[in-house]
Scaffold this active site. Structure first.
Site, PDB file in Angstrom:
ATOM      1  N   ASP A   1       0.852  -1.088  -0.054  1.00  0.00           N
ATOM      2  CA  ASP A   1       0.059   0.038  -0.005  1.00  0.00           C
ATOM      3  C   ASP A   1       0.920   1.305   0.136  1.00  0.00           C
ATOM      4  OD1 ASP A   1      -2.533   1.359   0.379  1.00  0.00           O
ATOM      5  OD2 ASP A   1      -1.730   1.788   2.323  1.00  0.00           O
ATOM      6  N   SER A   2       0.265   2.381  -0.388  1.00  0.00           N
ATOM      7  CA  SER A   2       1.128   3.792  -0.366  1.00  0.00           C
ATOM      8  C   SER A   2       1.296   4.007   1.137  1.00  0.00           C
ATOM      9  CB  SER A   2       0.019   4.625  -1.008  1.00  0.00           C
ATOM     10  OG  SER A   2      -1.128   4.685   0.006  1.00  0.00           O
TER      11      SER A   2
ATOM     12  N   TYR B   1      -0.815   8.584  -2.458  1.00  0.00           N
ATOM     13  CA  TYR B   1      -0.801   8.265  -3.807  1.00  0.00           C
ATOM     14  C   TYR B   1      -1.983   8.773  -4.781  1.00  0.00           C
ATOM     15  CZ  TYR B   1       2.983   4.337  -3.726  1.00  0.00           C
ATOM     16  OH  TYR B   1       4.259   3.656  -3.650  1.00  0.00           O
ATOM     17  N   GLY B   2      -3.052   8.944  -3.905  1.00  0.00           N
ATOM     18  CA  GLY B   2      -4.367   9.296  -4.456  1.00  0.00           C
ATOM     19  C   GLY B   2      -4.119  10.553  -5.218  1.00  0.00           C
TER      20      GLY B   2
ATOM     21  N   CYS C   1      -4.117  -1.266  -2.460  1.00  0.00           N
ATOM     22  CA  CYS C   1      -4.135   0.247  -2.546  1.00  0.00           C
ATOM     23  C   CYS C   1      -5.218   0.475  -3.876  1.00  0.00           C
ATOM     24  CB  CYS C   1      -2.978   0.976  -2.817  1.00  0.00           C
ATOM     25  SG  CYS C   1      -3.120   2.587  -3.007  1.00  0.00           S
ATOM     26  N   ASN C   2      -6.302   1.112  -3.598  1.00  0.00           N
ATOM     27  CA  ASN C   2      -7.096   1.251  -4.826  1.00  0.00           C
ATOM     28  C   ASN C   2      -6.677   2.207  -5.813  1.00  0.00           C
ATOM     29  OD1 ASN C   2     -10.173   0.408  -4.185  1.00  0.00           O
ATOM     30  ND2 ASN C   2      -9.184   0.899  -2.323  1.00  0.00           N
ATOM     31  N   SER C   3      -5.726   3.143  -5.450  1.00  0.00           N
ATOM     32  CA  SER C   3      -4.956   3.930  -6.395  1.00  0.00           C
ATOM     33  C   SER C   3      -4.153   3.293  -7.170  1.00  0.00           C
ATOM     34  CB  SER C   3      -4.284   5.229  -5.610  1.00  0.00           C
ATOM     35  OG  SER C   3      -5.243   5.854  -4.754  1.00  0.00           O
TER      36      SER C   3
ATOM     37  N   GLU D   1      -5.652   9.377   8.612  1.00  0.00           N
ATOM     38  CA  GLU D   1      -4.219   9.339   9.169  1.00  0.00           C
ATOM     39  C   GLU D   1      -4.076   9.987  10.654  1.00  0.00           C
ATOM     40  OE1 GLU D   1      -1.227   8.581   7.520  1.00  0.00           O
ATOM     41  OE2 GLU D   1      -2.228   7.354   5.923  1.00  0.00           O
TER      42      GLU D   1
ATOM     43  N   CYS E   1     -11.307   3.299  -1.064  1.00  0.00           N
ATOM     44  CA  CYS E   1      -9.913   3.545  -0.581  1.00  0.00           C
ATOM     45  C   CYS E   1      -9.727   2.888   0.605  1.00  0.00           C
ATOM     46  CB  CYS E   1     -10.056   5.002  -0.292  1.00  0.00           C
ATOM     47  SG  CYS E   1      -8.558   5.570   0.754  1.00  0.00           S
ATOM     48  N   THR E   2      -8.584   2.352   0.917  1.00  0.00           N
ATOM     49  CA  THR E   2      -8.442   1.308   1.928  1.00  0.00           C
ATOM     50  C   THR E   2      -8.304   2.173   3.215  1.00  0.00           C
ATOM     51  OG1 THR E   2      -5.926   1.524   1.489  1.00  0.00           O
ATOM     52  CG2 THR E   2      -7.139  -0.622   0.697  1.00  0.00           C
ATOM     53  N   HIS E   3      -8.146   3.656   3.391  1.00  0.00           N
ATOM     54  CA  HIS E   3      -8.511   4.109   4.662  1.00  0.00           C
ATOM     55  C   HIS E   3      -9.907   4.127   5.077  1.00  0.00           C
ATOM     56  CE1 HIS E   3      -4.508   5.544   3.858  1.00  0.00           C
ATOM     57  NE2 HIS E   3      -4.479   6.311   4.737  1.00  0.00           N
TER      58      HIS E   3
HETATM   59  N1  DGL Z   1      -4.370   3.390   0.207  1.00  0.00           N
HETATM   60  C1  DGL Z   1      -4.705   4.474  -1.005  1.00  0.00           C
HETATM   61  C2  DGL Z   1      -5.961   3.796  -1.592  1.00  0.00           C
HETATM   62  O1  DGL Z   1      -6.666   2.887  -1.321  1.00  0.00           O
HETATM   63  C3  DGL Z   1      -5.289   5.602  -0.037  1.00  0.00           C
HETATM   64  C4  DGL Z   1      -4.118   6.734   0.599  1.00  0.00           C
HETATM   65  C5  DGL Z   1      -3.373   7.512  -0.528  1.00  0.00           C
HETATM   66  O2  DGL Z   1      -3.843   8.338  -1.096  1.00  0.00           O
HETATM   67  O3  DGL Z   1      -2.325   7.169  -0.854  1.00  0.00           O
HETATM   68  O4  DGL Z   1      -6.205   4.573  -2.765  1.00  0.00           O
END
Ligand code: DGL
Length: 246
Positions: free
Chosen positions: A7-8, A39-40, A70-72, A150, A180-182
């Site tokens: 993940d990011s 990353y988003g 990570c979805n991004s 965060e 988004c995994t958050h």
């Molecule tokens: N983990 C990222 C996602 O699922 C979100 C956080 C980021 O922007 O890096 O897209």
């Protein structure tokens, strides 16, 4: 069976939590690119470059599968990862859409996708949902959710104000993809705004997908964890201890 989860930053731990709960792996190597999160807000080329670097990192371990939690990354770099990996690769977008299909068979249902700018701008969820017959889709990038999560603000006034800012005017959806995994960390608060919606969580979706697509099923072992981060690994381990504890 050994997995590399990428993940990011710390968000992918919500996916790890599901993998541990379902005991899919004997060992998980987690890599969070904490030096370069988020990353988003980055573009396809940058996210792809970072993802291929993470792939090189995982080549040092004898893993059976790399999970881009990570979805991004799943939005922009999954094909490049698959083309270059010597092991299996899974993202979270296809699993999310298949999980939605299982839970919401009605193709007229209103689907709300929540994700980062990268995920929403890629249009990947929408395209995949369209191919499965869903047309009533709204996409939203609530960018402030990531820093608020965060910061550890999983409920309370700040989160409520930020949510109201993004959600006011949105009609009740039948399902929400937490793209988004958050976002699973604030799912209870999201549900308060949209009490009737079925929430799709990347972690639970990946568990179902790994079983169906790769035949990866529960082991009898408890999962051993190894954590790596591109910056401040102790902080990542600290967050993991808190988030994965129950
Ligand atoms: N983990 C990222 C996602 O699922 C979100 C956080 C980021 O922007 O890096 O897209």
């Amino acid at each position: 069976m050994r997995a590399g989860v990428y993940d990011s930053g710390v968000g992918g731990l919500t996916v790890v939590k599901s993998l541990i709960q379902h005991k899919l792996f004997d060992e998980i190597i987690y890599f969070g690119d904490t030096a370069r999160v988020p990353y988003g807000i980055k573009d396809k080329n940058t996210i792809t470059r970072y993802s291929l670097e993470a792939l090189e990192f995982f080549k040092n371990f004898d893993i059976d599968i790399m999970i881009a939690a990570c979805n991004s990354v799943s939005a922009y770099a999954i094909d490049e990862l698959k083309a270059n990996a010597p092991f299996k690769v899974s993202g979270v977008i296809k699993p999310g859409v298949l999980a939605l299909k299982n839970k919401i068979p009605n193709r007229e249902a209103k689907i709300l996708i929540l994700g980062t700018n990268a995920t929403i701008n890629s249009g990947k969820y929408e395209r995949l949902l369209n191919t499965h017959g869903y047309q009533n889709i709204e996409s939203l990038a609530p960018s402030l959710f990531v820093p608020v999560v965060e910061e550890g603000l999983f409920n309370g006034k700040v989160l409520e104000t930020v949510m109201r800012h993004y959600f006011e005017g949105i009609t009740q959806p039948d399902a929400i993809i937490l793209g988004c995994t958050h976002f699973p960390l604030i799912s209870k608060e999201i549900q308060k705004f949209f009490p009737k919606a079925v929430l799709i969580h990347s972690g639970e979706a990946v568990v179902e997908f790994l079983e169906d697509a790769f035949g990866i099923t529960e082991t009898h072992e408890n999962t051993q964890m190894k954590f790596f981060a591109s910056e401040n690994p102790d902080k990542l381990k600290e967050v993991a201890k808190r988030w994965l504890k129950d």
